[in-house]
Design an enzyme around this catalytic site. Structure first.
Site, PDB file in Angstrom:
ATOM      1  N   CYS A 150       0.794  -1.157  -0.037  1.00  0.00           N
ATOM      2  CA  CYS A 150       0.040  -0.159  -0.052  1.00  0.00           C
ATOM      3  C   CYS A 150       0.890   1.513  -0.066  1.00  0.00           C
ATOM      4  CB  CYS A 150      -0.910   0.072   1.114  1.00  0.00           C
ATOM      5  SG  CYS A 150      -0.171  -0.604   2.678  1.00  0.00           S
ATOM      6  N   SER A 180      -6.063   1.206   9.393  1.00  0.00           N
ATOM      7  CA  SER A 180      -6.517  -0.072   8.750  1.00  0.00           C
ATOM      8  C   SER A 180      -5.408  -0.759   7.969  1.00  0.00           C
ATOM      9  CB  SER A 180      -7.575   0.452   7.786  1.00  0.00           C
ATOM     10  OG  SER A 180      -6.889   1.355   6.883  1.00  0.00           O
ATOM     11  N   GLY A 181      -4.225  -0.251   7.522  1.00  0.00           N
ATOM     12  CA  GLY A 181      -3.171  -1.072   6.763  1.00  0.00           C
ATOM     13  C   GLY A 181      -2.785  -2.228   7.496  1.00  0.00           C
ATOM     14  N   LYS A 206       9.712  -3.446   1.949  1.00  0.00           N
ATOM     15  CA  LYS A 206       8.961  -3.330   0.734  1.00  0.00           C
ATOM     16  C   LYS A 206       9.046  -1.963   0.071  1.00  0.00           C
ATOM     17  CE  LYS A 206       5.822  -6.864   3.087  1.00  0.00           C
ATOM     18  NZ  LYS A 206       4.643  -6.605   3.868  1.00  0.00           N
ATOM     19  N   ARG A 236       3.207   4.529  12.384  1.00  0.00           N
ATOM     20  CA  ARG A 236       1.683   4.327  12.347  1.00  0.00           C
ATOM     21  C   ARG A 236       1.077   5.308  13.341  1.00  0.00           C
ATOM     22  NH1 ARG A 236      -0.774   0.563   9.586  1.00  0.00           N
ATOM     23  NH2 ARG A 236       0.515  -1.271  10.333  1.00  0.00           N
ATOM     24  N   HIS A 243      -2.231   6.589   3.969  1.00  0.00           N
ATOM     25  CA  HIS A 243      -1.094   6.569   4.126  1.00  0.00           C
ATOM     26  C   HIS A 243      -0.228   7.771   3.480  1.00  0.00           C
ATOM     27  CE1 HIS A 243      -1.589   2.739   5.648  1.00  0.00           C
ATOM     28  NE2 HIS A 243      -0.765   1.874   4.881  1.00  0.00           N
ATOM     29  N   ASN A 328      -5.004   3.555   1.552  1.00  0.00           N
ATOM     30  CA  ASN A 328      -4.449   2.400   1.749  1.00  0.00           C
ATOM     31  C   ASN A 328      -5.285   1.103   1.411  1.00  0.00           C
ATOM     32  OD1 ASN A 328      -5.336   3.376   4.195  1.00  0.00           O
ATOM     33  ND2 ASN A 328      -4.789   1.317   4.862  1.00  0.00           N
TER      34      ASN A 328
END
Lengths: 355, 355, 355, 355
Positions: A150, A180-181, A206, A236, A243, A328
C-alpha cells in the site's frame, strides 16, 4: 466487455471487505464465490465477517456461504486478500488449477516471473505471465499477478510523473500510516490511540525494494530493476485510513521547480483510451493548498483510486521534497487489484471458465 | 543555590501552564508574578486560564492575580511563553528594564547576540549575553536567552552524540508532531481528529536553520554556524504530546553501526557535575526495542527532560537513520527554558533584584 | 504496620500492571511473586508482559520470573487480576491453600459469604470472611474478598453521601466508559477510534446488582440487600481511562438541592482515623465547574482513588441528576483491591506466612 | 415538482457546508445564493470557507460569491444555518421581506406561531405558518419554519413509533454526542481528544422542552404541548459525527416487550405517498445486533436521514430502555431542514419569486 465471475480469497478480512465494497455494481466483475479460513467456512458471510467498512454490508453478499479456500471455486478468476504465508500455498494451488490469481498479498511480489503491476506505470510487465510454468504451452493456464504494498503504491504513483520526465536516483522516504493498513483486528486501541509507533514490520523493506521492480524494464522476458536507492522509515498513527509518504528525492536530470510541478500537474493516465472502470483519468492529483494532502479532505479523490500530491519544495539536501497520500485499502490494496484485473481483461488474459 | 523569584510572561497559554507545573517545588525558582494579555489582566489566574494540563492547577497559583506584561514585575528574572510577535516588543522591554529574560519564543532566536541555548550542547554560547546592549558596561543589565523550537531540540539532542563523535554533513528530517505544539486553542478537533496535516507554518524553516546556530562555534564573540545541510518536512497528527523526528543523516567521518550506537548509548550529560535540578544524567536515552520510541511509553523519561532515540539503521541513501522523540512542552519548551535558567544561575548570570 | 509479601495473579494483564504500578513504594505491601497463565510462566516479567502503563515498567519487576498461578507462591496474600472464569478455580484453590485472596475478578462478588467491599461504604462486611468454609475454626485459613466492578464503584461512591443522608429508591444509570476497562488487547483500534459502542457485555447486570449487596446490611452473618431499583445502559467511547456514570435518582426522603449538594461537599472518609496508605480523605470530591468532571482534568484526583462528582441538577423525572467519574483501573480495579487489603490489614485479617 | 432557487444563510459554517453537500443534485432545489457574515462577504465561497466535509467542495459552488445576509438574495426560499443570536434578527428580516425561511437555528423554535417540524411526526403543524404576521392576508408573505435540535430529533424520531402506539409519560435521557455538533471551529482538539465533557450549553433544556411542542396537538391554531416529563444530561465525546441518545421511558399504556419492538420494527414513514426526495421509507430502523447502533456502522443509513435504534430492554426503574442514533449534521440539521422544505413544497407553501 463481457462479465467475469470472481472469487475472493480471504474474504472476511479488511481487504476482503474492501473487495466486496468496490465490486458492488462493477460492470465487468460479479462476485460468485467467497472463501476464507476453515473456521469461517460453511457460515453465511454475514455471520462469519466482522464488518468494519463504513458502508453497510450488501444484503446480497450477507447470505452467500463462505467456502473453503480450495481451487474448485465457481469463478473465472480469484482476487486474493490472503496474508503472506497463506498466500504462498493457496495462490499457487489456484494458479496450478488454472485460475488467474490477482493478488494483494506480498508472497509472490518479488518472484521474477510474477508481474508487480501498476497499470499506469508498467502495463507491459503483465506479459511476464507467459513465463509462469502454470501458464502452459497453450497459454490458457492459470497465473499470478500482484499489486504492490500500500505505501509503495503511494510512493511510486506520487513520484512517477517526475521519474518519467527527469529520472530519480535516490529517495529518502518517511511514512505516516493509518491503522487499517494492519488489517483486523490489527492494532489494539490501547496501543495506538493517542500514540505513534515508529516501525511497521516488513514495511520498510517493501518500500525500499518493490519500486525497483515496478520501475524496471522488461527485456527479453526478464525485468532489469531500476537503479535507484531508497531509504524508508515507517510510522503508524491513530488515523483510520490513508498513508502519507514524505519523499526527498534526487533527480537524474536537473530541473527547475516549475518543471517538476508541471510534470505533476499535467500527468494524465496512459490508460485513458481503454476506459477501465476503476482507472482515474488523473491517477496523480497535484494540490496547491499549502496544508494538503490530508486524509480527511483528499482520501476519496476519484473514489480513492488517485493519489494526491502536495508540499512540493526544494530540498536543501537532495533536490526536491513532496508528500503523496494514498487510500491504503483502495488504491493501496483492493482497488489496485481490481484495476490489475481490468488491465488483464483488456489485455486478453481473462476468459470464461466452465460454470 | 539561593532562590530567585520568577515571573512568567504569557502565563495563561499552554507553555505558560507547563512552566507553572514544572516550577512547583523547584528548589531554586519561586513563582512570584504571572503576566498575560490585557484581557486576562486583573483576574485571579484560576479564572483567567483555561487549564489543560493533566495535573490539577496548583491552589497557590489559582489565587495569584494576573498582571499586565509590563516590566515592573516583582521578580528576579522572567520566563517568556509569549507568541513570537508579542515577544518582540515585550521581551525587549523587559531586557531594557534590567530583567534576565529566559524565552521560549522564536522572536530573538536567530539574533546574533542572543544565545540559542541547549546547555548540554552549547553551554559556552551563554556568554553571548555580554554582547547585548542592555547588558551594560557594569555587566549587570538585562538580557535575553532563548531555547530552540520544540522539534529542533528533539533533533539536535537526538543526533548530538553522533555529531560530536563523527560529525554530520547532511540530514533529511521528517517530523510527526503532537497537537499541544500548536498551543491553546490551537487546532480544532474537527481539523485533526482522525487526520494528518502535512505542514506546520514556519516549523520547517526553524528546523533547517536553528541547528546551525546551536552547533556553531563561538569565536571572538560571534557564532560561526555549523556547516550542515538540513531538509525538513513536518506533519501534525492526532496525538496530545510528543514530537517524533525521523532523521536520515550523512556522517563526516565514516563509522560502523556499532560505533554509532555506542555513541548514543554511552552519552552522559556534560553538565552532570553541576547537579542542575532539571538536567537529566542521560539527556539522550537509546532504546533497543524495535517499536520505540513511542509517545505513550517514552515521553516521561526523566520527567520529560530526556529525548529517547531508537530505530537506528543503515540508510541506503545517506549513512544512518534514527528516530528521536521529545516531549514538546517539557524538553521542547518550558523545561528547556527552566534548564537554561538553571545554567544561567550556576554561570553567575542571575542575581537578586530589590523586592 | 508490619509489611506483607504479596503475589499478583494475572500479573501481565492491564489490571495486573496497574497493581505493579500502584504497589511500587507501598509502605505495607511488597511484591514477592508474579503469576500468570502457562504461556507466560517461566519468562522474566519484562519479556512476558506487553506493558501499556504510561509510567515505565519498574526495573526491579522486569527481572522477576513469571510463576504458574498455583497455590504455592511465596507470599502472605494474593491480589487477583484474573478474568472471571480463571478466577473461579484459581482463587478457590488459593483460598483452600490458606491464602487471603483480594480479588478484582467478578467470579465471587455475589457469593453470599464473600465480602463485596468498599471500605468507606461497608467496612463491616469484611466479617463475612468468617463464614467462608476455608477460613476454618481456628480463624486462620484462607479466604476471598472482592471489590466491585469499575463502574459500580464510580456509581456507589458517587451517590453514597446522598444515600447515607436521604436514602435512594431508584436510579437510572447511563455510563460512558473508557477502553482500558476492556483489558489488553481488548478493543481493536478499528472498532472504537471515532466510534461509540452502546453495550458492554455483562456490565449492565453488574451495575444493576452489585450496589444492592454493597449497600446491604450485614445482619447475623447475612447480607440483606438494599431495596433499590437500578437501571443501567453502558457505552464505550474512544478514551483511554475513566468511566463517567450519569445518574438520575429518586430519594427516599425529600431534600432541597442545597442539602444534597452539602451532603456531597462535606463528605469525609469514615476511615480517616486509620491512615490507610491508599485511602483519600475525600473519596468523593464535588466539583462546581459546570463542565466537569472530565477524564482529562479530574482522573488523577487523590492519585486516582477519589471519584469526582458534578452536574448536580434537579431531574424533571426522578429527583436529582449527577455525574460521577472514576479512574477505572485505579479506584475501579487495582487501587480498590489494594485499599481492601489495607482494610484487611488493620482489621487483623492478614498475617505473615512462613517464607 | 417545479424547481426552486434556494439561498443559504450562514453558508460557511459546518451546517451551511452540509446544506451545500446535500443540495448537490437535489431534484427540486437549486442553490442560487450563498450568504455569510460580513468578513466573508465578497469573497468566492471556496476562499471564504474552511471546508471540513469529507466529500470535496463542489466546483460549481467554489466560484459563487459570498453575499451579505441581507433580504435581497436572488432565491425563492432561504435555508438558515445561522447561530441563534444572528438568526433572531436576520431570519426575521427575511420573513418580513417575504421569504420563506427554513431554519436550523434555535431562535424561533419555541415561538408559538412557528412550526417546530418533523414531517413524519407533526406534518400538520406546518399550518401554524398562517398565524405569522408576516404571512399577510393574501397568504403569500414570508414565514419561518424550524427543525428541532439535533439530539431532539434523534430522541423524538427514535421513540415516536412507541409514543404513537402506547403513549409515553416520562423519559430519562442521556446523550453521547459528536464534536461536529458544536460547529467549526467548535471544540479545540486539546479539549476533547481522549476526553469526555459532561455538559453541552443549552442542549439539556432543548431536549427537555422541544419534544413537548413537537408531540403537541395543533388545536384551533395553537399547540397544546404534550404532557410528558423529560430529563436530559449531555456528554461530548471524541467522535466526529453521530449523537447517541440513551432513553429510559415509562409508557402510558403498558405493553409487552415484543409489542414495543414490533412498533419499532414495523414503523413506516407516513410521508411515503408523497415521494419526498429526502424522506426515507423507514425513518426509524430497528437493529437487532446487540452492539448497535454505532456511529461507525449506522450513521449513513438512508444517507443519514434515518435514525437507527437498538438496545431495547426492560428498564427496572421505568418501563423500557433503548438507544437511538442520529446523524447530527444530516437528519439532525441540514437534512432535517431540507426535508421540511420538501414538505412545504408539497403542502403548497413555496412559490417562485421574481428573479
Amino acid at each position: 466487455m463481457q462479465t467475469f465471475r470472481v472469487g475472493i480469497l480471504g474474504a472476511t478480512g479488511i481487504v476482503g471487505q474492501q473487495f466486496i465494497t468496490l465490486l458492488q455494481d462493477h460492470p465487468w466483475f460479479e462476485i460468485s464465490a467467497l472463501a476464507a479460513s476453515d473456521k469461517s467456512s460453511g457460515k453465511p458471510y454475514g455471520e462469519a465477517v466482522h464488518w468494519v467498512q463504513d458502508s453497510p454490508l450488501p444484503a446480497s453478499v450477507a447470505e452467500m456461504p463462505v467456502l473453503p479456500a480450495k481451487p474448485d471455486l465457481p469463478c473465472d478468476l480469484v482476487f486474493s486478500a490472503l496474508g503472506a504465508s497463506a498466500a504462498e500455498t493457496i495462490e499457487s494451488a489456484f494458479a496450478e488449477a488454472g485460475y488467474p490469481v490477482v493478488s494483494n498479498a506480498s508472497a509472490f511480489r518479488m518472484d521474477p516471473v510474477v508481474p508487480l503491476l501498476i497499470p499506469e506505470v508498467n502495463p507491459d510487465h503483465v506479459d511476464l505471465i507467459e513465463k509462469q510454468h502454470t501458464r502452459g504451452e497453450d497459454k490458457r493456464g492459470g497465473f499470478i499477478v500482484t499489486n504492490p504494498n500500500c505505501s509503495t503504491i503511494g510512493l511510486v504513483l506520487g513520484i512517477y510523473p517526475i521519474w518519467k520526465r527527469f529520472g530519480i536516483r535516490r529517495m529518502v522516504v518517511t511514512t505516516v500510516q493509518a491503522v487499517s493498513g494492519a488489517g483486523y483486528p490489527g492494532l489494539a486501541a490501547l496501543q495506538i490511540m493517542g500514540n505513534v509507533i515508529p516501525n511497521i514490520s516488513g514495511e520498510q523493506e517493501k518500500i525500499e525494494n518493490e519500486p525497483l521492480k515496478i520501475l524496471g524494464k522488461l527485456v527479453q522476458g526478464r525485468i532489469q530493476p531500476a537503479r535507484m536507492q531508497i531509504s524508508a522509515q515507517c510510522n503508524r498513527v491513530p488515523v483510520r485510513d490513508g498513508h502519507l509518504v514524505s519523499v526527498s528525492l534526487e533527480l537524474e536530470t536537473k530541473a527547475a521547480v516549475e518543471d517538476v510541478r508541471e510534470a505533476l500537474e499535467t500527468f494524465v493516465s496512459p490508460l485513458a483510451e481503454y476506459e477501465l472502470p476503476s482507472a482515474p483519468k488523473h491517477p496523480v492529483v497535484f494540490l496547491d493548498d499549502p496544508f494538503r494532502p490530508q486524509p480527511l479532505k483528499d482520501l476519496r479523490t476519484a473514489g480513492g483510486m488517485s493519489v494526491t500530491v502536495g508540499q512540493l519544495a526544494l530540498c536543501p539536501v537532495l533536490h526536491y521534497r513532496l508528500v503523496s497520500l494514498v487510500h491504503n485499502t483502495i488504491r493501496g490494496a483492493a482497488g489496485a487489484a481490481i484495476l490489475n484485473a481490468e488491465w488483464l481483461a483488456v489485455s486478453g488474459y481473462l476468459q470464461k471458465r466452465d460454470a
